[in-house]
Design an enzyme around this catalytic site. Structure first.
Site, short mmCIF file in Angstrom:
data_model
loop_
_atom_site.label_atom_id
_atom_site.label_comp_id
_atom_site.label_asym_id
_atom_site.label_seq_id
_atom_site.Cartn_x
_atom_site.Cartn_y
_atom_site.Cartn_z
CB CYS A 185 -21.61 2.39 53.82
SG CYS A 185 -20.64 0.96 54.31
CG ASP A 186 -25.28 6.47 49.58
OD1 ASP A 186 -26.06 7.02 50.37
OD2 ASP A 186 -24.94 6.98 48.50
CE1 TYR A 224 -26.55 8.83 37.89
CE2 TYR A 224 -25.70 6.60 37.83
CZ TYR A 224 -25.67 7.87 38.35
OH TYR A 224 -24.77 8.19 39.34
#
Length: 455
Positions: free
Chosen positions: A354-355, A325
């Site tokens: 887990c991404d 961001y």
């Protein structure tokens, strides 16, 4: 104003000869092998030094942008000096710390009606707008409002994070808005702009100030007596940037003298966020897993040498949201200096979730490290803790606050007696001695005598 309580925020006062780095090393050595959660060490004295540096370089009252870092101890430190906000929650935070409503500017041009009403019921009168719809909305929801500030668009093409694509009225629209405000008998007290976060060209401020002068002249023609100019943010907060703070102020000051000289009667404020807090926070993360990627494996190009993938206990859903961001580029540091002959390997650093998107550093060179080892990331105070989530159940890092004893004594003096006309050199190291006298400026920053907040 509520006073800063070091015990309430567990702020460690450093004895002579000790630094924030010493506390960080101490915390690393204290934790057990099973309890190595990520944590911050925040030097509140660094924040105070930034304020002194600001007062020497720029004759403008700073309103700290709370959105940048809303940790309570930090905001309390700045509330004793100066502050800024953009929502009901931020207003509640700063007013809970004793900041009076007259020193709060609601600097969000697009506000929810219920939050406008909340501001009205809590005495906050100064707020921004950039459209007729917002003007009408504020007029209905806050009938007693007397201090509107018109946000104008600027050329922010040289900024890291652009804002004028979302906020700001054009010069042509500004005249129409001023005329409409006059019809509604709503007082417009000034103009605001923002050249974008992470500004890389100080000349952007010059054009913005010229445009602001034009809108002030429009206001006079319409019948307003405007007296407030808000030059926004965009100031660097660390020393690893190409453009230094004083390089920006050396361009702003002559432009202010040209378009808004000291005898113009215009009060000039700003909304720095990153400037105050970026360098004050250092993040320590621990390696929780490790993967060796050998030459010729499915995970790596056949021409490559052995590489390492390190998984640490904070990531882009936590403190490193700044990568997504805020366009941040972070660099890992090691608590201990590697041996001169130690071999370095191509490495990548990943967060704990887990991404697959949770990658902190795509590629860097590091000596081989192991599960349980620590990595440090400096300049982690801006747009990190404020936007961190607990996605996947991973908690936000704890924050340990420190301040040197001389800076603590100066902080208490400011709280009890206001800002001293002179600050002894030994209190602030190489930083400025007084509010404006040492800088040779004619315009004295109002922050020397009062504190404010940008909401």
């Amino acid at each position: 104003m509520n006073s800063f309580n070091k015990d309430e925020f567990d702020c460690h006062i450093l004895d002579e000869g000790f630094t924030a780095k010493d506390i960080l090393d101490q915390k690393i050595n204290e934790v057990s092998s099973d309890d190595k959660d990520a944590f911050y060490v925040a030097d509140l004295g660094d924040v105070l030094k930034k304020h002194l540096r600001w007062l020497k370089a720029l004759p403008v009252t700073p309103f700290y942008a709370v959105k940048c870092n809303d940790s309570r101890a930090l905001v309390n430190t700045l509330a004793a000096i100066t502050v800024d906000c953009a929502s009901k929650t931020e207003i509640q935070l700063v007013q809970g710390l004793g900041v009076p409503p007259e020193r709060v500017i609601y600097a969000n041009p697009c506000k929810q009606v219920s939050q406008i009403k909340y501001a009205a019921s809590n005495g906050v009168q100064m707020m921004t707008f950039d459209s007729e719809i917002e003007l009408m909305k504020v007029a209905r929801a806050h009938p007693k409002v007397t201090k509107l500030v018109l946000r104008i668009a600027t050329d922010d093409s040289k900024a890291v994070c652009r804002l004028s694509v979302k906020f700001g009225a054009t010069l042509r629209t500004s005249r129409l808005l001023l005329e409409r405000a006059k019809e509604l008998n709503i007082d417009v007290i000034g103009v605001s702009f923002h050249v974008g976060s992470g500004c890389t060209d100080p000349e952007t401020f010059v054009q913005a100030l010229s445009d602001a002068r034009c809108v002030f002249d429009m206001g006079t023609e319409v019948g307003f007596s405007m007296y407030l100019l808000d030059i926004g943010g965009g100031f660097p907060g660390s020393e690893d940037t190409k453009l230094k703070f004083e390089e920006i102020t050396s361009v702003i000051n002559p432009a202010l003298d040209k378009y808004f000289p000291p005898d113009s009667g215009v009060r000039v404020i700003a909304e720095p966020g990153r400037y105050y807090v970026a360098s004050a926070f250092t993040l320590a993360v621990n390696i929780i897993a490790k993967k060796i990627v050998s030459k010729g494996s499915d995970d790596e190009d056949e021409s490559s040498e052995q590489t390492f993938m390190y998984y640490v206990n904070d990531g882009v859903y936590g403190s490193f949201n700044c990568i997504l961001y805020d366009h941040a580029h972070v660099k890992p540091l090691l608590p201990k200096r590697p041996k001169p002959d130690e071999k370095y390997y191509s490495s990548s650093i990943w967060g704990p979730t887990c991404d697959g998107l949770d990658r902190i550093v795509e590629r860097c060179n590091l000596p081989e490290m192991h599960v349980g080892d620590w990595m440090l990331f400096e300049n982690m105070g801006a747009y990190t803790v404020a936007a961190a989530s607990t996605f996947n159940g991973f908690q936000r890092p704890s924050i340990y606050y420190v301040m040197s004893r001389p800076m603590w004594q100066l902080m208490k003096q400011i709280q009890n007696h206001g800002f001293p006309p002179e600050v002894e050199e030994q209190d602030v190291g190489t930083l400025p001695i007084s509010c404006a006298q040492e800088s040779g400026m004619d315009r004295h920053p109002a922050a020397c005598a009062s504190a404010s907040i940008n909401v």
